[in-house]
Design an enzyme around this catalytic site. Structure first.
Site, PDB file in Angstrom:
ATOM      1  CG  ASP A 103      -0.444   1.172   1.844  1.00 28.31           C
ATOM      2  OD1 ASP A 103      -1.343   2.179   1.792  1.00 28.31           O
ATOM      3  OD2 ASP A 103      -0.023   0.955   3.312  1.00 28.31           O
ATOM      4  CG  ASP A 150       2.975  -0.347   5.156  1.00 30.17           C
ATOM      5  OD1 ASP A 150       2.603  -0.252   3.827  1.00 30.17           O
ATOM      6  OD2 ASP A 150       2.375   0.311   6.084  1.00 30.17           O
TER       7      ASP A 150
END
Ligand SMILES: *[C@@H]1O[C@H](CO)[C@@H](O)[C@H](O)[C@H]1NC(C)=O
Length: 497
Positions: free
Chosen positions: A88, A91
């Protein structure tokens, strides 16, 4: 090629002093820079290749990335194949809610600007970016009332700093089902499937398009049948992307389903809803009312609302009030930074500028198509007025700002070097296969005051409220790029290019 040029220095005095000094001036200060919107478009799509999870295809262009998370779906004693999709942000989590919104907006960009994308040879790249998402989202929706909404575990992920290629963090899977509702997640995913089905129909991938539409219908029905907010079922995703409600996603999904199917039931859902959102202050991964309002406005402009037209007028009015506020002609205009960038919220403000400029761009097209102008409380606004606001925002983003910094990585000569992004900040696995450990990544890479070894082309970060930017990996509110930011900008760059 259309470019926007601007002076780095105020040269009005130079004109008075004369030609010789002007030549010297441009030599010394390299006074003129040009913004190439076509290059911004190319890089905005390349970014998605840098975010890919799963087994990378032979035509992968971002070569410093490798295969990753090839066991996704095997946690929880499950045999569900959940390989693929997108990380996303900076991370290594896969989060269905923002991922679906990304695919909906990429599809909208592609539907609205297919001609421009083709002219720039980016149409196939846009379709590939969508398909990387829809292939995954179909795996995540194995039966009508089951939808996986997250792979990974936020605490485990955030406690480590590792490349996706050798992460050792938990890959827990989370879902919604008949007993664990999530209408916002289900409806956003329905919107993504419905919007993408239009893209694939347009390129004659009829079977694939039909499959997508089927998923969309099932998920809308699921969202309607078991109402609820998804983080009550997936609290872990709520730590990072808590939804504030689901009615906006339901309307947005209905609007996309109506556009994809022309079925009366979806129009009825829109016209019978007592809630059309009112005038919003943002359009985002959490709040899709503006998107639904603009889609309904388009229906009305095209005369496709039939007898529902009167009941739907409020959507158009609310959409237009939002757009008037974007261009400074509304009754409650949005704030701007001293340097002129629209200012919505402190955390990743660029994402809100992206959606605001997207709806402003498409609205200028809608008005042009019908030969209309927009009547705002501050006066009437032409399609070219809308486009000049869009252009000023994009120019700011790409370098025409007080710091003369491009907030798109890899664009121009002055862009952020230390964005908050695990994959970009650690040496490529293609160069050094030594595994990077959970904590070792912090010591060796996160805390190193040096440029990221990999340039994540197209990643977009945000200046702050005062046009300042701290180029630091720990500055996650401003320095972390996300997939949701680029998707509307693909359309905006295509509009300007
Ligand atoms: C997987 O396990 C975690 C706990 O470790 C749980 O919170 C989650 O709901 C489980 N997911 C599924 C799909 O059963």
């Amino acid at each position: 090629m259309m470019m926007m040029c601007f002076n780095n220095k105020n040269r009005s005095s130079v004109v008075l002093i004369g030609l010789v000094v002007m030549v010297l001036n441009s030599l010394v200060f390299e006074g003129i820079e040009c913004l190439d919107y076509g290059e911004a478009l190319t890089k905005s799509l390349l970014f998605y290749e840098g975010q890919r999870s799963g087994r990378l295809p032979p035509n992968q262009r971002v070569q410093w990335r490798g295969d990753s998370a090839l066991q996704d779906g095997s946690a929880n004693q499950s045999i569900q194949n959940l390989v693929g999709g997108y990380y996303d942000a900076g991370d290594n989590l896969k989060l269905g809610f923002p991922m679906a919104f990304t695919i909906t907006m990429l599809s909208w960009s592609t539907i609205e600007y297919s001609k421009q994308l083709k002219a720039k040879n980016e149409f196939n790249n846009a379709v590939n970016a969508i398909k990387w998402g829809t292939d995954y989202l179909m795996k995540a929706h194995p039966t009508a009332d089951v939808l996986y909404g997250e792979v990974g575990e936020s605490d485990s992920d955030h406690q480590c700093w590792q490349r996706p290629e050798d992460m050792t963090t938990l890959r827990t899977i989370y879902m919604i089902d008949d007993h664990h509702p999530g209408s916002d997640l289900a409806a956003e995913t329905a919107a993504a499937f419905a919007a993408a089905s239009i893209v694939f129909r347009s390129i004659h991938m009829i079977g694939y398009s039909f499959q997508l539409l089927n998923h969309a219908k099932q998920l809308f029905a699921f969202g309607q049948k078991s109402p609820g907010i998804y983080q009550t079922s997936i609290p872990d995703a709520g730590k990072v992307y808590a939804s504030s409600g689901y009615q906006d996603e339901m309307l947005w999904a209905a609007a996309w389903l109506y556009r994809a199917t022309s079925k009366q039931e979806y129009l009825d859902y829109l016209s019978s809803s007592s809630d059309s959102g009112g005038v919003r202050t943002t359009f985002s991964w959490d709040d899709k009312y503006v998107g639904a309002q603009v889609l309904v406005a388009k229906l009305l402009m095209d005369g496709k609302a039939g007898s529902a037209a009167a009941a739907l007028g409020r959507y158009k009015q609310q959409a237009e009030e939002f757009i008037c506020s974007c261009v400074g002609k509304g009754s409650n205009n949005f704030k701007r930074t001293p340097g002129g960038f629209l200012w919505f919220l402190p955390w990743n403000n660029a994402q809100y500028v992206a959606t605001a400029t997207f709806v402003t761009s498409v609205y200028s097209n809608y008005l042009t198509a019908t030969g209309a102008t927009l009547q705002c409380s501050g006066g009437s606004v032409t399609p070219s007025d809308l486009t000049s606001t869009v252009q000023s925002q994009v120019d700011y983003l790409l370098g025409s700002n007080p710091l003369k910094m491009s907030y798109m990585v890899g664009f121009g000569s002055n862009y952020p070097q230390q964005i908050h992004h695990r994959a970009a900040s650690i040496v490529s696995i293609k160069k050094d296969q030594t595994p990077v450990s959970c904590k070792g990544g912090f010591d060796e890479w996160f805390n190193k005051n040096a440029p990221n070894p990999n340039v994540l082309d197209g990643a977009i970060v945000s200046p702050d409220e005062n046009d300042a930017y701290s180029d630091s990996r720990s500055n996650f509110q401003h320095a972390e790029p996300t997939t949701v930011t680029n998707a509307p900008l693909v359309g905006v760059f295509a509009h300007l290019a």
